[in-house]
Design a protein around this motif. Structure first.
Motif, PDB file in Angstrom:
ATOM      1  N   LEU A  58       0.836  -1.211   0.000  1.00 26.41           N
ATOM      2  CA  LEU A  58       0.000   0.000   0.000  1.00 26.41           C
ATOM      3  C   LEU A  58       0.866   1.255   0.000  1.00 26.41           C
ATOM      4  CD1 LEU A  58      -2.895  -0.707   2.547  1.00 26.41           C
ATOM      5  CD2 LEU A  58      -3.157  -0.099   0.141  1.00 26.41           C
ATOM      6  N   LEU A  59       1.886   1.242   0.843  1.00 26.78           N
ATOM      7  CA  LEU A  59       2.781   2.395   0.948  1.00 26.78           C
ATOM      8  C   LEU A  59       3.477   2.657  -0.387  1.00 26.78           C
ATOM      9  CD1 LEU A  59       4.215   4.574   2.654  1.00 26.78           C
ATOM     10  CD2 LEU A  59       5.879   2.841   3.315  1.00 26.78           C
ATOM     11  N   SER A  60       4.062   1.610  -0.983  1.00 24.32           N
ATOM     12  CA  SER A  60       4.781   1.827  -2.242  1.00 24.32           C
ATOM     13  C   SER A  60       3.828   2.238  -3.357  1.00 24.32           C
ATOM     14  CB  SER A  60       5.582   0.589  -2.637  1.00 24.32           C
ATOM     15  OG  SER A  60       4.726  -0.457  -3.015  1.00 24.32           O
ATOM     16  N   ARG A  61       2.589   1.791  -3.298  1.00 29.23           N
ATOM     17  CA  ARG A  61       1.595   2.127  -4.322  1.00 29.23           C
ATOM     18  C   ARG A  61       1.165   3.598  -4.251  1.00 29.23           C
ATOM     19  NH1 ARG A  61      -3.339  -1.992  -4.621  1.00 29.23           N
ATOM     20  NH2 ARG A  61      -1.655  -3.336  -5.341  1.00 29.23           N
ATOM     21  N   HIS A  62       1.136   4.166  -3.047  1.00 33.40           N
ATOM     22  CA  HIS A  62       0.564   5.510  -2.874  1.00 33.40           C
ATOM     23  C   HIS A  62       1.546   6.583  -2.417  1.00 33.40           C
ATOM     24  CE1 HIS A  62      -3.527   4.148  -3.566  1.00 33.40           C
ATOM     25  NE2 HIS A  62      -3.229   3.074  -2.852  1.00 33.40           N
ATOM     26  N   GLN A  63       2.762   6.202  -2.016  1.00 32.23           N
ATOM     27  CA  GLN A  63       3.670   7.169  -1.397  1.00 32.23           C
ATOM     28  C   GLN A  63       4.039   8.327  -2.310  1.00 32.23           C
ATOM     29  OE1 GLN A  63       7.096   5.056  -0.034  1.00 32.23           O
ATOM     30  NE2 GLN A  63       7.824   4.525  -2.064  1.00 32.23           N
ATOM     31  N   SER A  64       4.303   8.061  -3.566  1.00 31.72           N
ATOM     32  CA  SER A  64       4.733   9.122  -4.472  1.00 31.72           C
ATOM     33  C   SER A  64       3.653  10.186  -4.646  1.00 31.72           C
ATOM     34  CB  SER A  64       5.103   8.510  -5.826  1.00 31.72           C
ATOM     35  OG  SER A  64       5.460   9.532  -6.716  1.00 31.72           O
ATOM     36  N   ARG A  65       2.412   9.742  -4.881  1.00 30.29           N
ATOM     37  CA  ARG A  65       1.311  10.681  -5.093  1.00 30.29           C
ATOM     38  C   ARG A  65       1.021  11.479  -3.821  1.00 30.29           C
ATOM     39  NH1 ARG A  65      -3.561  10.366  -3.747  1.00 30.29           N
ATOM     40  NH2 ARG A  65      -3.415   8.169  -3.231  1.00 30.29           N
ATOM     41  N   VAL A  66       0.996  10.810  -2.673  1.00 29.60           N
ATOM     42  CA  VAL A  66       0.687  11.491  -1.414  1.00 29.60           C
ATOM     43  C   VAL A  66       1.774  12.501  -1.071  1.00 29.60           C
ATOM     44  CG1 VAL A  66       0.345  11.183   1.076  1.00 29.60           C
ATOM     45  CG2 VAL A  66      -0.731   9.598  -0.526  1.00 29.60           C
ATOM     46  N   PHE A  67       3.046  12.097  -1.199  1.00 29.78           N
ATOM     47  CA  PHE A  67       4.132  13.023  -0.884  1.00 29.78           C
ATOM     48  C   PHE A  67       4.111  14.222  -1.827  1.00 29.78           C
ATOM     49  CE2 PHE A  67       8.327  14.874  -1.148  1.00 29.78           C
ATOM     50  CZ  PHE A  67       8.622  15.076   0.191  1.00 29.78           C
ATOM     51  N   SER A  68       3.886  13.970  -3.124  1.00 33.42           N
ATOM     52  CA  SER A  68       3.848  15.069  -4.104  1.00 33.42           C
ATOM     53  C   SER A  68       2.758  16.075  -3.756  1.00 33.42           C
ATOM     54  CB  SER A  68       3.593  14.525  -5.508  1.00 33.42           C
ATOM     55  OG  SER A  68       4.670  13.733  -5.905  1.00 33.42           O
ATOM     56  N   TYR A  69       1.599  15.568  -3.343  1.00 33.57           N
ATOM     57  CA  TYR A  69       0.499  16.456  -2.961  1.00 33.57           C
ATOM     58  C   TYR A  69       0.899  17.316  -1.753  1.00 33.57           C
ATOM     59  CZ  TYR A  69      -3.678  18.081  -0.632  1.00 33.57           C
ATOM     60  OH  TYR A  69      -4.591  18.872   0.013  1.00 33.57           O
ATOM     61  N   ILE A  70       1.433  16.674  -0.714  1.00 26.76           N
ATOM     62  CA  ILE A  70       1.823  17.403   0.501  1.00 26.76           C
ATOM     63  C   ILE A  70       2.866  18.461   0.163  1.00 26.76           C
ATOM     64  CG2 ILE A  70       2.940  17.208   2.766  1.00 26.76           C
ATOM     65  CD1 ILE A  70       1.784  14.295   2.875  1.00 26.76           C
ATOM     66  N   TYR A  71       3.886  18.056  -0.588  1.00 25.23           N
ATOM     67  CA  TYR A  71       4.972  18.980  -0.923  1.00 25.23           C
ATOM     68  C   TYR A  71       4.478  20.147  -1.780  1.00 25.23           C
ATOM     69  CZ  TYR A  71       9.487  20.774  -2.408  1.00 25.23           C
ATOM     70  OH  TYR A  71      10.566  21.593  -2.649  1.00 25.23           O
ATOM     71  N   SER A  72       3.534  19.877  -2.675  1.00 26.58           N
ATOM     72  CA  SER A  72       3.015  20.948  -3.541  1.00 26.58           C
ATOM     73  C   SER A  72       2.301  22.024  -2.730  1.00 26.58           C
ATOM     74  CB  SER A  72       2.064  20.378  -4.598  1.00 26.58           C
ATOM     75  OG  SER A  72       0.821  20.020  -4.017  1.00 26.58           O
ATOM     76  N   VAL A  73       1.795  21.662  -1.551  1.00 30.61           N
ATOM     77  CA  VAL A  73       1.098  22.629  -0.707  1.00 30.61           C
ATOM     78  C   VAL A  73       2.061  23.327   0.252  1.00 30.61           C
ATOM     79  CG1 VAL A  73      -0.722  22.958   1.021  1.00 30.61           C
ATOM     80  CG2 VAL A  73      -1.077  21.347  -0.860  1.00 30.61           C
ATOM     81  N   VAL A  74       2.887  22.549   0.968  1.00 29.12           N
ATOM     82  CA  VAL A  74       3.725  23.157   2.022  1.00 29.12           C
ATOM     83  C   VAL A  74       5.043  23.726   1.498  1.00 29.12           C
ATOM     84  CG1 VAL A  74       2.707  21.738   3.845  1.00 29.12           C
ATOM     85  CG2 VAL A  74       4.814  20.977   2.748  1.00 29.12           C
TER      86      VAL A  74
END
Length: 196
Positions: free
Chosen positions: A27-43
């Protein structure tokens, strides 16, 4: 790992809840890139993004282990919502500690489009984009469509794609490259916008 890669998100959540740690790794490897990119794009800060990213998955782990996960078929949306809420918490905490000044920004840092829930127009535009992407993918040659589906929808590595399609890794990479080029060409020719 190969065994768990073929499972859906909900199957992986159920397996993890029963103690299969490898299921959560998938689950982590499947979603980590998208979730991190979203967080980084905001903060816009890598250290803060790392902290929020880790907290997001810790919260997910806790919720699943406590048997409180009830988002059938919507793990990606659920994990994104956790990240979204933690970003808002971060900004609230920063503001209350006076380490982040809204005055310097010229606007209220919490009043930002990326922190708000989607309105009906956003939902409709996103739905249209998804439909357009699906139609464009269907217009691709079979071998390009196959590689694209394996890469983006099944989250397979190019090595796994090469093995599954019985071609070299370079051929798989080439097919992916041509799939993307063809998608851009089809979108341009039909004047289809694929972003908000």
């Amino acid at each position: 790992m190969l065994k768990t890669k073929k499972l859906t998100d909900d199957q992986l959540v159920a397996a993890y809840a029963k103690g299969d740690n490898q299921a959560f790794d998938t689950l982590l490897s499947r979603h980590q890139s998208r979730v991190f990119s979203y967080i980084y794009s905001v903060v816009k800060n890598r250290d803060v993004a790392d902290d929020i990213f880790q907290e997001t998955f810790v919260k997910a782990i806790t919720t699943i282990k406590q048997g409180r996960y009830a988002e059938s078929g919507r793990f990606a949306a659920w994990i994104s919502r956790i990240a979204h809420n933690l970003i808002i918490d971060y900004y609230r905490q920063e503001k209350s500690e006076n380490t982040l000044s809204a005055d310097d920004e010229g606007v209220d840092v919490l009043n930002r489009r990326e922190l708000s829930d989607c309105n009906i127009e956003d939902v409709m535009v996103n739905e249209q984009i998804h439909n357009d992407v699906r139609r464009i993918i269907e217009a691709l040659p079979e071998n390009q469509r196959e590689v694209l589906m394996m890469r983006y929808y099944k989250d397979m590595s190019f090595k796994e794609i090469a093995e599954a399609t019985q071609v070299s890794i370079n051929t798989a990479l080439g097919r992916m490259r041509y799939a993307i080029l063809n998608m851009r060409r089809i979108a341009d020719e039909n004047k289809i916008a694929l972003t908000l």
